[in-house]
Design a protein around this motif. Structure first.
Motif, short mmCIF file in Angstrom:
data_model
loop_
_atom_site.label_atom_id
_atom_site.label_comp_id
_atom_site.label_asym_id
_atom_site.label_seq_id
_atom_site.Cartn_x
_atom_site.Cartn_y
_atom_site.Cartn_z
N ILE A 126 0.87 -1.17 0.00
CA ILE A 126 0.00 0.00 0.00
C ILE A 126 0.90 1.22 0.00
CG2 ILE A 126 -1.79 1.29 1.22
CD1 ILE A 126 -2.56 -1.39 2.58
N ALA A 127 0.94 1.95 -1.10
CA ALA A 127 1.75 3.16 -1.20
C ALA A 127 0.94 4.31 -0.63
CB ALA A 127 2.14 3.42 -2.64
N GLN A 128 1.29 4.78 0.56
CA GLN A 128 0.53 5.81 1.24
C GLN A 128 1.20 7.17 1.08
OE1 GLN A 128 0.68 6.11 5.50
NE2 GLN A 128 -1.52 6.51 5.67
N GLY A 129 0.57 8.04 0.31
CA GLY A 129 1.08 9.38 0.11
C GLY A 129 0.86 10.27 1.32
N VAL A 130 1.58 11.38 1.35
CA VAL A 130 1.50 12.30 2.48
C VAL A 130 0.12 12.96 2.59
CG1 VAL A 130 2.29 14.37 1.26
CG2 VAL A 130 2.86 14.05 3.71
N GLU A 131 -0.69 12.89 1.54
CA GLU A 131 -2.03 13.49 1.55
C GLU A 131 -3.03 12.73 2.42
OE1 GLU A 131 -0.50 13.55 -2.82
OE2 GLU A 131 -0.49 12.20 -1.09
N ALA A 132 -2.67 11.50 2.80
CA ALA A 132 -3.61 10.61 3.47
C ALA A 132 -4.04 11.12 4.84
CB ALA A 132 -3.00 9.22 3.62
N GLY A 133 -5.31 10.88 5.17
CA GLY A 133 -5.81 11.20 6.49
C GLY A 133 -5.40 10.14 7.50
N GLY A 134 -5.45 10.47 8.77
CA GLY A 134 -5.06 9.53 9.81
C GLY A 134 -3.56 9.34 9.86
N HIS A 135 -3.15 8.22 10.47
CA HIS A 135 -1.73 7.99 10.73
C HIS A 135 -0.94 7.60 9.49
CE1 HIS A 135 -3.09 7.71 14.96
NE2 HIS A 135 -1.88 8.16 15.21
#
Length: 358
Positions: free
Chosen positions: A170-179
């Motif tokens: 899962i590539a999680q960008g800095v835009e993501a909400g939460g942790h």
């Protein structure tokens, strides 16, 4: 491997697991029934609490779904900094007429017990946040037929995910909400997160795993962009937070589009780990002083957050939200999946030169 993932759900739309009571069984079921992939969040639950939710979900849908686990956290927090922050929060405790929580309430989130349940009662997909499980854990899940995903916020973390033997990243960008799902909490790296489209491209050139894109996605056209950049599917959290099936507090749902909350920031104020939420009073007053201490700070502030929620006080709650929060739609979760799928198809048609992209 990519098809092994997407064969489980017709639309490349994953409902993010949102801990804290948001990702309830009825939300996950509605998403899965509509052709997406629903997720339960095991974070902050007991192993039995997770098991009961899995049983409830299986009672209302036969479609595939996932369960998310938090990785145990190493002990590296500065105890002096925790004590100072506790003293700083004394005024909040007095205001909400409650005691602060015990910072030593546990570090592993019941990880081993939850794994035992998932091995005895396998689910289609298990994802991991805050680090990489051992190869033995991933292999044991594979042997019982479970597909595994692990969050990564950098290409280096994605490489660690691949080396451990996970099925997808899962590539999680800095835009993501939460942790943020960083594998190591390094305060010196605060504010240096990678945007989603850049991250997808870098991860695609670093690993051979299928990529699930996460971070600020609210529309089908954004899903199309993520897929065009190299992702196999897109994971949306804030988009589903506003749905009637979501277990989020009503004040939290309303705040997503409330003009009083104009922006989001990454903060350690509520948990001691970087997490993106709507900027409110608590974040402004305490964020600059919050130590890198997860889950100690999470435990300390838990009674404050519960009291604020019970009082309907949005200024004292952790209003987790991604950068696209103002685009939230109050649609039933199943209908939202259908709308997103239609928007995705329209965007794909336009990008192929057969339509007008507007």
């Amino acid at each position: 491997m990519s098809s092994a993932l997407t064969d489980l759900f017709p639309h490349p739309i994953v409902q993010a697991p949102m801990a804290g009571g948001v990702s309830v069984p009825h939300l996950a079921a509605a998403v899965s029934e509509a052709g997406g992939l629903g997720f339960l969040a095991a974070g902050y639950k007991t192993a039995d609490g997770m098991y009961q939710e899995i049983k409830q979900l299986r009672g209302i849908t036969s479609r595939p779904f996932g369960v998310n686990l938090f990785m145990p956290q190493p002990e590296y927090a500065d105890q002096g900094a925790i004590e100072i922050y506790t003293h700083q929060l004394a005024g909040e405790a007095a205001w909400y007429e409650t005691e602060l929580g015990d910072p030593d309430s546990g570090r592993d989130d019941g990880y081993d017990a939850k794994l035992a349940v998932l091995l005895d009662n396998p689910v289609p997909i298990v994802s991991f946040h805050f680090g990489v499980p051992t190869g033995e854990v991933l292999e044991s899940l594979r042997r019982v037929g479970t597909f595994t995903l692990v969050s990564a916020t950098t290409p280096e973390e994605a490489l660690a995910v691949q080396r451990a033997g996970a099925d997808a990243v899962i590539a999680q960008g800095v835009e993501a909400g939460g942790h943020q799902g960083t594998h190591r909490d390094v305060p010196e790296h605060d504010g240096s997160g990678i945007g989603l489209l850049s991250l997808i491209a870098q991860v695609r050139e670093t690993v051979e795993l299928p990529i699930v894109a996460a971070g600020g996605i609210m529309r089908g056209s954004q899903i199309a962009a993520a897929l065009a950049a190299g992702a196999t599917a897109a994971q949306l959290g804030t988009a589903f937070l506003a749905t009637p099936e979501s277990g989020a507090n009503a004040v939290h749902k309303q705040a997503l589009t409330n003009p009083l909350f104009t922006r989001t920031e990454l903060t350690r104020a509520f948990s001691g780990r970087p997490a993106r939420g709507l900027v409110n009073r608590f974040m402004r007053e305490h964020g600059p002083y919050a130590p890198a201490a997860y889950p100690e700070v999470h435990h300390i502030t838990s009674p404050l957050r519960k009291k604020a929620a019970a009082a309907g006080d949005a200024q004292g709650m952790a209003l987790w939200a991604g950068q696209g929060h103002r685009m939230a739609r109050e649609l039933p979760a199943g209908e939202l999946v259908e709308v997103l799928a239609a928007e995705l198809e329209a965007a794909r048609t336009a990008l192929s030169g057969k339509g007008d992209l507007r």
